[in-house]
Design an enzyme around this catalytic site. Structure first.
Site, PDB file in Angstrom:
ATOM      1  N   GLU A 108      -3.193   7.832  -4.584  1.00 31.64           N
ATOM      2  CA  GLU A 108      -3.628   7.242  -5.856  1.00 31.64           C
ATOM      3  C   GLU A 108      -5.029   7.749  -6.183  1.00 31.64           C
ATOM      4  O   GLU A 108      -5.830   7.992  -5.287  1.00 31.64           O
ATOM      5  CB  GLU A 108      -3.644   5.707  -5.742  1.00 31.64           C
ATOM      6  CG  GLU A 108      -2.259   5.100  -5.655  1.00 31.64           C
ATOM      7  CD  GLU A 108      -2.297   3.572  -5.650  1.00 31.64           C
ATOM      8  OE1 GLU A 108      -3.340   2.987  -6.017  1.00 31.64           O
ATOM      9  OE2 GLU A 108      -1.286   2.969  -5.289  1.00 31.64           O
ATOM     10  N   HIS A 128       0.179   0.301  -9.865  1.00 35.09           N
ATOM     11  CA  HIS A 128      -0.591  -0.607  -9.010  1.00 35.09           C
ATOM     12  C   HIS A 128      -1.069  -1.833  -9.791  1.00 35.09           C
ATOM     13  O   HIS A 128      -2.257  -2.162  -9.800  1.00 35.09           O
ATOM     14  CB  HIS A 128      -1.785   0.126  -8.385  1.00 35.09           C
ATOM     15  CG  HIS A 128      -2.246  -0.505  -7.100  1.00 35.09           C
ATOM     16  ND1 HIS A 128      -2.763   0.229  -6.068  1.00 35.09           N
ATOM     17  CD2 HIS A 128      -2.265  -1.800  -6.693  1.00 35.09           C
ATOM     18  CE1 HIS A 128      -3.101  -0.594  -5.070  1.00 35.09           C
ATOM     19  NE2 HIS A 128      -2.809  -1.830  -5.432  1.00 35.09           N
ATOM     20  N   ARG A 180       0.855  -1.176   0.000  1.00 34.70           N
ATOM     21  CA  ARG A 180       0.000   0.000   0.000  1.00 34.70           C
ATOM     22  C   ARG A 180       0.899   1.236   0.000  1.00 34.70           C
ATOM     23  O   ARG A 180       1.895   1.291   0.714  1.00 34.70           O
ATOM     24  CB  ARG A 180      -0.914   0.023   1.232  1.00 34.70           C
ATOM     25  CG  ARG A 180      -2.024  -1.023   1.206  1.00 34.70           C
ATOM     26  CD  ARG A 180      -3.058  -0.697   0.156  1.00 34.70           C
ATOM     27  NE  ARG A 180      -4.140  -1.670   0.092  1.00 34.70           N
ATOM     28  CZ  ARG A 180      -4.169  -2.723  -0.716  1.00 34.70           C
ATOM     29  NH1 ARG A 180      -3.137  -2.956  -1.515  1.00 34.70           N
ATOM     30  NH2 ARG A 180      -5.188  -3.545  -0.733  1.00 34.70           N
TER      31      ARG A 180
END
Length: 211
Positions: A181, A198, A152
């Protein structure tokens, strides 16, 4: 509404208001570990692609990969490293070292040649993971060490990491996840050796397992 069940075919669940669902008696399910194999392959691919790193890990007895977060993905990475003959150390304060001999302190993990992050994002006491790698922890990383974050984005203080990477040649960070993000810090992206959007766990087999 008539909705009585909410499911997400993902390992994470930060995008779902679980407290709301619980208050309204709505059942929730997610898919932890469904993309573990894909994330492990991403990390191994990054190690193999970084010049001379895989060869050094295979050849040197004193080098190891450090894993922060020893859940489904962290353990899967550890098992794959062991199969390759590469040593690893792990840090996860929520687990018992008696059950998992690979567990050590955060300082031990941060001394490894590669540091790979796989902790869940949590603000729970006593070990919140948000910004668990801030300026003090990042200062323990020397230039040859490679930091990989496929967990993360908020596990790492992005501003502190950018300051740490400033002027490093070659760059020593691989980031697949980012703070804020879907808009990453362009300066941090440019300071990384490799940056991706990601996608570490985004694979056909991962999507099938999640579903």
């Amino acid at each position: 509404t008539a909705v009585r069940f909410v499911g997400t075919a993902t390992s994470g669940f930060e995008h779902v208001d679980r407290k709301y669902l619980s208050r309204h008696g709505l059942h929730f399910a997610f898919a932890p570990g469904s993309n573990a194999n894909s994330v492990v392959e991403y990390v191994l691919g990054a190690i193999a692609r970084y010049p001379g790193l895989l060869e050094a890990l295979l050849a040197a007895d004193g080098l190891a990969v450090g894993i922060i977060g020893y859940g489904v993905i962290g353990q899967a990475l550890g098992a794959r490293l062991s199969a390759l003959g590469i040593a690893h150390r792990a840090y996860d304060p929520w687990l018992s070292a008696r059950q998992f001999p690979a567990l050590g302190t955060l300082e031990e993990v941060l001394s490894c040649r590669v540091v790979s992050l796989h902790a869940a994002l949590s603000d729970r006491a006593h070990w919140p993971s948000r910004h668990m790698l801030a300026a003090r922890e990042l200062a323990q990383l020397a230039s040859p060490q490679l930091l990989i974050n496929a967990g993360r984005g908020e596990l790492v203080d992005g501003a502190a990491l950018l300051a740490r990477l400033h002027g490093q040649t070659p760059p020593t960070a691989v980031l697949d996840v980012w703070e804020h993000e879907p808009v990453p810090d362009a300066a941090l992206l440019n300071a990384c050796w490799m940056g991706t959007a990601h996608i570490a766990g985004y694979s056909v087999d991962g999507k099938w397992r999640g579903t």
